[in-house]
Design a protein around this motif. Sequence first.
Motif: not given
Length: 147
Positions: A68-69, A71-72, A75-76
């Motif tokens: 999850e981290r 993917h964040q 995304g950034d």
Amino acid sequence: MVSICPSMSRILVPVDGSEHAENAFEYAVEHFPEDDIVALHVIELPEGYFAAFAEDTESLPQVEDAKERGHQILGDIESLAADLDAEVETEIISGNPPDKILSYVEDEDVDEIVIGSRGLSGVGRIMFGSVAEQVVRRSEVPVVVVH
């Protein structure tokens, strides 16, 4: 007549959410504007006691959180690319970061690596050497290290 046109290169930028990784991405965009840039996040799988008893380390809660981290983080990077008016391909894989970065370079025909000088981990760097250091020592393609 044969037209000679330089082919685009593939530039790999390993990212981990650190300021140095972001600086490396910005450097790649600035210095390789016509090339394909790939932002790669490697999820480090647990080793040792807990991993020995897991049927599938990929499904451990801490690995799910790390995905999850990851993917964040990607995304950034995609947002940063948009701000810089650049395109980026993103990938997320699991394993030992230096090994996975180097195998990605070989498997995906990467021409150069642009990597941040330091990532998020501190103690591991002291004990085992940084990911950047291992990549520089073992890479068969040029590596640019950005502070």
